[in-house]
Design a protein around this motif. Structure first.
Motif, PDB file in Angstrom:
ATOM      1  N   UNK A  69      -8.067   9.092  -3.395  1.00  0.00           N
ATOM      2  CA  UNK A  69      -8.149   7.744  -2.636  1.00  0.00           C
ATOM      3  C   UNK A  69      -7.023   7.624  -1.780  1.00  0.00           C
ATOM      4  N   UNK A  70      -5.754   7.978  -1.854  1.00  0.00           N
ATOM      5  CA  UNK A  70      -4.752   8.001  -0.767  1.00  0.00           C
ATOM      6  C   UNK A  70      -4.647   9.084   0.010  1.00  0.00           C
ATOM      7  N   UNK A  71      -4.427   8.467   1.314  1.00  0.00           N
ATOM      8  CA  UNK A  71      -4.431   9.605   2.353  1.00  0.00           C
ATOM      9  C   UNK A  71      -2.780   9.760   2.829  1.00  0.00           C
ATOM     10  N   UNK A  77       4.228   3.552   5.907  1.00  0.00           N
ATOM     11  CA  UNK A  77       2.964   3.645   6.060  1.00  0.00           C
ATOM     12  C   UNK A  77       2.116   3.814   4.838  1.00  0.00           C
ATOM     13  N   UNK A  78       1.074   2.895   4.629  1.00  0.00           N
ATOM     14  CA  UNK A  78       0.187   3.285   3.453  1.00  0.00           C
ATOM     15  C   UNK A  78      -1.095   3.416   4.077  1.00  0.00           C
ATOM     16  N   UNK A  79      -1.855   4.409   3.760  1.00  0.00           N
ATOM     17  CA  UNK A  79      -3.098   4.902   4.239  1.00  0.00           C
ATOM     18  C   UNK A  79      -3.923   5.167   2.932  1.00  0.00           C
ATOM     19  N   UNK A 102      -5.259   1.433   6.939  1.00  0.00           N
ATOM     20  CA  UNK A 102      -3.961   1.636   7.142  1.00  0.00           C
ATOM     21  C   UNK A 102      -2.889   0.254   7.190  1.00  0.00           C
ATOM     22  N   UNK A 103      -1.755   0.103   6.785  1.00  0.00           N
ATOM     23  CA  UNK A 103      -0.937  -0.772   6.604  1.00  0.00           C
ATOM     24  C   UNK A 103       0.364  -0.099   7.264  1.00  0.00           C
ATOM     25  N   UNK A 104       0.874  -0.983   8.317  1.00  0.00           N
ATOM     26  CA  UNK A 104       2.090  -0.109   8.981  1.00  0.00           C
ATOM     27  C   UNK A 104       2.518  -1.066   9.966  1.00  0.00           C
TER      28      UNK A 104
END
Length: 202
Positions: A69-71, A77-79, A102-104
């Motif tokens: 699930x998580x890249x 940064x959370x992708x 992505x959240x950055x």
């Protein structure tokens, strides 16, 4: 002579009272504008926290293996992958590749300071993915920090074991009048990757 002194005294006292009234009016105006700014900031923070929690909550939706699930799980940064189409707010087809979200934090090059960019694409190259139209930008953010946790609520840096994220935000907005203090608020919330959390917890 006494009449002149009385007149001068009255002028001085009147001038002091006038200065006090002007100062008082200015302070009331500044306080009122700061309160309006604070209400606007609180509303903005509520919308931002709801949006981010919603995004992270749907991470891993439709992904068979929760370890996939998580890249990326960096401190800023959370992708992650999800078959939920956030742009259209519907479940996408699970036959094709999943969406990559992505959240950055980035410089907005505007009056709103830095901004959180929420992007959706189909690969891990987040800089090329389009920004979501529906609150894809979250402005007035001075700092963004992620801390990740596994299923046992222990901190982790292994993307395969991330099941929750502590999101720490610092909002900063310039004051309503020139030379006034900026408004600064900190927000911390824990967001669970509910789909991966439930998959692994069953």
């Amino acid at each position: 002579m006494s009449v002149i002194l009385d007149a001068l005294g009255a002028i001085i006292i009147g001038g002091l009272v006038l200065i006090m009234l002007v100062t008082f009016t200015t302070q009331i105006r500044e306080t009122a504008e700061r309160q309006m700014y604070a209400v606007s900031m609180a509303t903005h923070m509520e919308r931002a926290s709801t949006r981010i929690n919603h995004l992270i909550g749907l991470a891993g939706l439709g992904i068979e293996d929760p370890k996939e699930a998580v890249v990326r799980a960096d401190s800023d940064v959370f992708v992650f992958r999800s078959y939920w189409d956030f742009q259209n707010d519907v479940m996408g087809p699970t036959s094709g590749p999943p969406n990559v979200l992505s959240i950055s934090l980035h410089d907005s090059n505007g009056a709103q300071g830095k901004a959180i960019e929420i992007r959706q694409g189909t690969d891990a190259n987040i800089d090329d993915d389009p920004v979501l139209e529906d609150l894809g930008y979250i402005f007035w953010v001075d700092d963004l920090n992620f801390v990740y946790y596994d299923i046992d609520n222990a901190k982790t840096t292994d993307i395969a074991t991330v099941r929750a994220a502590d999101v720490r935000l610092t909002f900063r907005r310039e004051g309503p009048l020139a030379g006034t203090r900026p408004l600064t608020n900190k927000l911390q919330m824990k967001c669970f990757l509910m789909n991966t959390y439930l998959q692994e917890g069953t």
